[in-house]
Design an enzyme around this catalytic site. Structure first.
Site, PDB file in Angstrom:
ATOM      1  N   HIS A  49       0.321   4.893  -2.066  1.00 42.58           N
ATOM      2  CA  HIS A  49       0.102   6.192  -1.416  1.00 42.58           C
ATOM      3  C   HIS A  49       1.251   7.158  -1.694  1.00 42.58           C
ATOM      4  O   HIS A  49       1.068   8.369  -1.624  1.00 42.58           O
ATOM      5  CB  HIS A  49      -0.117   6.002   0.090  1.00 42.58           C
ATOM      6  CG  HIS A  49      -1.506   5.553   0.418  1.00 42.58           C
ATOM      7  ND1 HIS A  49      -2.110   5.787   1.629  1.00 42.58           N
ATOM      8  CD2 HIS A  49      -2.426   4.898  -0.326  1.00 42.58           C
ATOM      9  CE1 HIS A  49      -3.343   5.284   1.620  1.00 42.58           C
ATOM     10  NE2 HIS A  49      -3.547   4.726   0.449  1.00 42.58           N
TER      11      HIS A  49
ATOM     12  N   ARG B 116       0.817  -1.215   0.000  1.00 41.32           N
ATOM     13  CA  ARG B 116       0.000   0.000   0.000  1.00 41.32           C
ATOM     14  C   ARG B 116       0.859   1.277   0.000  1.00 41.32           C
ATOM     15  O   ARG B 116       0.462   2.293  -0.570  1.00 41.32           O
ATOM     16  CB  ARG B 116      -0.909  -0.020   1.235  1.00 41.32           C
ATOM     17  CG  ARG B 116      -1.945   1.081   1.242  1.00 41.32           C
ATOM     18  CD  ARG B 116      -2.892   0.901   2.427  1.00 41.32           C
ATOM     19  NE  ARG B 116      -3.963   1.876   2.457  1.00 41.32           N
ATOM     20  CZ  ARG B 116      -4.317   2.532   3.562  1.00 41.32           C
ATOM     21  NH1 ARG B 116      -3.698   2.298   4.698  1.00 41.32           N
ATOM     22  NH2 ARG B 116      -5.313   3.404   3.514  1.00 41.32           N
TER      23      ARG B 116
ATOM     24  N   ASN C 268      -3.812   8.237   5.707  1.00 45.23           N
ATOM     25  CA  ASN C 268      -2.579   7.641   6.228  1.00 45.23           C
ATOM     26  C   ASN C 268      -2.491   7.592   7.746  1.00 45.23           C
ATOM     27  O   ASN C 268      -1.871   6.682   8.307  1.00 45.23           O
ATOM     28  CB  ASN C 268      -1.360   8.418   5.698  1.00 45.23           C
ATOM     29  CG  ASN C 268      -1.155   8.239   4.200  1.00 45.23           C
ATOM     30  OD1 ASN C 268      -1.427   7.170   3.666  1.00 45.23           O
ATOM     31  ND2 ASN C 268      -0.700   9.277   3.534  1.00 45.23           N
TER      32      ASN C 268
ATOM     33  N   HIS D 130      -6.525  -5.378  -2.687  1.00 42.81           N
ATOM     34  CA  HIS D 130      -7.321  -5.643  -1.487  1.00 42.81           C
ATOM     35  C   HIS D 130      -7.621  -7.130  -1.308  1.00 42.81           C
ATOM     36  O   HIS D 130      -8.483  -7.499  -0.519  1.00 42.81           O
ATOM     37  CB  HIS D 130      -8.614  -4.818  -1.515  1.00 42.81           C
ATOM     38  CG  HIS D 130      -8.376  -3.336  -1.345  1.00 42.81           C
ATOM     39  ND1 HIS D 130      -9.366  -2.396  -1.487  1.00 42.81           N
ATOM     40  CD2 HIS D 130      -7.246  -2.648  -1.034  1.00 42.81           C
ATOM     41  CE1 HIS D 130      -8.862  -1.181  -1.274  1.00 42.81           C
ATOM     42  NE2 HIS D 130      -7.578  -1.308  -1.003  1.00 42.81           N
TER      43      HIS D 130
HETATM   44  C1  HEM Z   1      -9.339   2.460  -5.515  1.00 44.46           C
HETATM   45  C2  HEM Z   1      -9.184   3.256  -4.479  1.00 44.46           C
HETATM   46  C3  HEM Z   1      -8.737   2.755  -3.130  1.00 44.46           C
HETATM   47  C4  HEM Z   1      -9.312   3.055  -1.942  1.00 44.46           C
HETATM   48  C5  HEM Z   1     -10.515   3.962  -1.712  1.00 44.46           C
HETATM   49  C6  HEM Z   1      -8.588   2.338  -0.920  1.00 44.46           C
HETATM   50  C7  HEM Z   1      -8.863   2.399   0.427  1.00 44.46           C
HETATM   51  C8  HEM Z   1      -8.307   1.597   1.397  1.00 44.46           C
HETATM   52  C9  HEM Z   1      -8.689   1.580   2.789  1.00 44.46           C
HETATM   53  C10 HEM Z   1      -9.759   2.453   3.413  1.00 44.46           C
HETATM   54  C11 HEM Z   1      -7.957   0.628   3.415  1.00 44.46           C
HETATM   55  C12 HEM Z   1      -8.017   0.243   4.893  1.00 44.46           C
HETATM   56  C13 HEM Z   1      -7.070   1.130   5.661  1.00 44.46           C
HETATM   57  C14 HEM Z   1      -7.221   1.019   7.165  1.00 44.46           C
HETATM   58  O1  HEM Z   1      -8.244   0.574   7.642  1.00 44.46           O
HETATM   59  O2  HEM Z   1      -6.258   1.408   7.884  1.00 44.46           O
HETATM   60  C15 HEM Z   1      -7.070   0.069   2.423  1.00 44.46           C
HETATM   61  C16 HEM Z   1      -6.144  -0.924   2.668  1.00 44.46           C
HETATM   62  C17 HEM Z   1      -5.270  -1.413   1.735  1.00 44.46           C
HETATM   63  N1  HEM Z   1      -5.113  -0.950   0.442  1.00 44.46           N
HETATM   64 FE1  HEM Z   1      -6.368   0.295  -0.529  1.00 44.46          FE
HETATM   65  N2  HEM Z   1      -7.586   1.625  -1.502  1.00 44.46           N
HETATM   66  C18 HEM Z   1      -7.624   1.849  -2.852  1.00 44.46           C
HETATM   67  C19 HEM Z   1      -6.729   1.339  -3.782  1.00 44.46           C
HETATM   68  C20 HEM Z   1      -5.613   0.598  -3.473  1.00 44.46           C
HETATM   69  C21 HEM Z   1      -4.523   0.336  -4.366  1.00 44.46           C
HETATM   70  C22 HEM Z   1      -4.399   0.888  -5.777  1.00 44.46           C
HETATM   71  C23 HEM Z   1      -3.635  -0.457  -3.687  1.00 44.46           C
HETATM   72  C24 HEM Z   1      -2.308  -1.015  -4.144  1.00 44.46           C
HETATM   73  C25 HEM Z   1      -1.982  -1.251  -5.392  1.00 44.46           C
HETATM   74  C26 HEM Z   1      -4.184  -0.689  -2.390  1.00 44.46           C
HETATM   75  C27 HEM Z   1      -3.619  -1.496  -1.428  1.00 44.46           C
HETATM   76  C28 HEM Z   1      -4.128  -1.672  -0.156  1.00 44.46           C
HETATM   77  C29 HEM Z   1      -3.644  -2.679   0.769  1.00 44.46           C
HETATM   78  C30 HEM Z   1      -2.605  -3.736   0.471  1.00 44.46           C
HETATM   79  C31 HEM Z   1      -4.351  -2.498   1.961  1.00 44.46           C
HETATM   80  C32 HEM Z   1      -4.171  -3.258   3.290  1.00 44.46           C
HETATM   81  C33 HEM Z   1      -3.098  -2.541   4.102  1.00 44.46           C
HETATM   82  C34 HEM Z   1      -2.765  -3.144   5.439  1.00 44.46           C
HETATM   83  O3  HEM Z   1      -3.329  -4.162   5.845  1.00 44.46           O
HETATM   84  O4  HEM Z   1      -1.896  -2.557   6.133  1.00 44.46           O
HETATM   85  N3  HEM Z   1      -5.366  -0.015  -2.268  1.00 44.46           N
HETATM   86  N4  HEM Z   1      -7.305   0.677   1.213  1.00 44.46           N
END
Ligand code: HEM
Ligand SMILES: *[C@@H]1O[C@H](CO)[C@@H](O)[C@H](O)[C@H]1NC(C)=O
Ligand SMILES: *[C@@H]1O[C@H](CO)[C@@H](O)[C@H](O)[C@H]1NC(C)=O
Ligand SMILES: *[C@@H]1O[C@H](CO)[C@@H](O)[C@H](O)[C@H]1NC(C)=O
Length: 327
Positions: free
Chosen positions: A67, A63, A92, A189
């Site tokens: 970001h 992630r 973040n 995700h």
């Molecule tokens: C399309 C728009 C996107 C939105 C609105 C979004 C939003 C989010 C949110 C809200 C979380 C949970 C964060 C938390 O609860 O602390 C998350 C987690 C995550 N996102 Fe996204 N995301 C998006 C796209 C992406 C992209 C493009 C990637 C990577 C290529 C990505 C990779 C991840 C990963 C791997 C997690 C888990 C992180 C962890 O467990 O520490 N996301 N995302």
């Protein structure tokens, strides 16, 4: 007259040629082959170590590259500390993680090749190595930026799980990414966790919000209502892919077909009216064809990694990823 026209034509041609060069040859997969030949092994070794300590770190590191790249391009601006730190942005704060692991990777790399490998490249390599998904040759040669932009990270650049598909698509378009990139990259995700605060808007009717969201499968809805009760702890977490949370596979897309997307921004790729003609077909294809997802995810990750890199003499190679070098 003739001569000068020929000369102008030549200058024009050279100009076009150099523009093409600039557009195509900024990053190269063998960028450090002479200056830090072991960089890939060093990064991988540190990541294996970190994932042994905590499996989730795989997702957290994946992630970070996203970001980083969406704000000021892939320039490690996300890693800078200070009052304008992007770490303070809504998307973040208490959410982006893995900064200590990045420090450890950087220290290990510095100990073998001091002042050579950028923090931005470390994020790109880490994203590839940590996810456990498809692998690819990472284009390298990014330099680190000199400034962070908290305002951009907080409002204009990073997508929010509460935004609709048009807004999210526009944020991707602003950095040169298209609909296919939105869907394939959302497939990240398939690993990692999300806090109650990022999806509880879908669980209860806070008054006029239309919740509970009609596009949540009933059993998952009651599970998540139990995990995230009204006035409960918004920092409790659940897997984004509640089918196979540590495995990088295409279950994320299968979940969407079954109304088991956790974030609003996940489920809208399949269920919203806006999705019908654009993203829905892609979700269906990826849900039935993991190889297609892997291929498209790889291409989109490389595309994302190419967002406005600093090259040549722009930016710098930071010694410490958290601060710009002192001059
Ligand atoms: C399309 C728009 C996107 C939105 C609105 C979004 C939003 C989010 C949110 C809200 C979380 C949970 C964060 C938390 O609860 O602390 C998350 C987690 C995550 N996102 Fe996204 N995301 C998006 C796209 C992406 C992209 C493009 C990637 C990577 C290529 C990505 C990779 C991840 C990963 C791997 C997690 C888990 C992180 C962890 O467990 O520490 N996301 N995302
Ligand atoms: C930071 O981002 C905002 C919003 O995108 C933009 O208006 C502003 O010019 C940026 N500031 C710097 C110093 O780049
Ligand atoms: C980020 O934006 C939200 C509104 O979107 C605002 O409430 C908050 O104060 C901002 N935080 C920072 C650090 O700019
Ligand atoms: C998406 O959200 C934006 C901003 O809130 C709004 O202006 C727009 O009308 C929404 N689009 C749809 C199709 O709901």
């Amino acid at each position: 007259m003739h001569r000068s026209r020929g000369f102008n034509g030549f200058v024009l041609l050279m100009g076009v040629f150099m523009l093409c060069l600039a557009a195509n040859s900024q990053l190269t997969t063998d960028f450090y082959s002479k200056t830090c030949p072991n960089v890939l092994q060093i990064v991988r070794r540190e990541i294996v170590k970190a994932i042994k300590v905590e499996m989730r770190m795989a997702a957290s590191l994946t992630r970070l590259h996203f970001h980083d790249c969406f704000v000021n391009g892939c320039d490690a601006s996300l890693l800078l500390d200070g009052s304008d730190s992007e770490k303070l942005a809504l998307a973040n704060l208490n959410s982006a993680r893995g900064f200590e692991v990045v420090d450890a990777i950087k220290a290990a790399v510095e100990s073998q090749c001091s002042g050579v490998v950028s923090c931005a490249d470390i994020l790109a390599i880490a994203a590839r190595d940590s996810s456990g998904g498809p692998t690819w040759k990472v284009p390298l040669g990014r330099r680190d930026g000199l400034v962070a932009n908290l305002t951009a990270a907080n409002t204009t650049s990073l997508p929010s799980p509460f935004e609709n598909l048009t807004v999210i698509t526009n944020k991707f378009a602003a950095v040169g990414l298209d609909i296919k990139d939105v869907v394939s990259l959302s497939g990240a995700h398939t690993i990692g966790l999300a806090k109650c605060g990022t999806f509880n808007n879908r669980l209860f009717d806070f008054g006029g919000t239309g919740a509970p969201d009609s596009t949540i499968e009933a059993t998952m809805l009651s599970d998540l209502q139990n995990l995230c009760p009204l006035n409960g702890d918004v920092d409790k977490t659940t897997a984004l892919d509640r089918n196979s949370q540590d495995l990088f596979d295409n279950h994320y897309f299968q979940n969407l077909l079954n109304n088991k997307g956790v974030l609003g921004s996940d489920q809208i790729l399949y269920s919203s009216n806006e999705a019908i003609s654009t993203t829905k077909a892609l979700v269906e294809s990826y849900s039935s064809n993991a190889n297609l997802f892997f291929t498209d995810f790889t291409n989109s990750m490389i595309k994302m990694g190419n967002i406005s890199p600093h090259t040549g003499s722009n930016g710098e190679i930071r010694k410490n990823c958290r601060v710009v070098n002192s001059s």
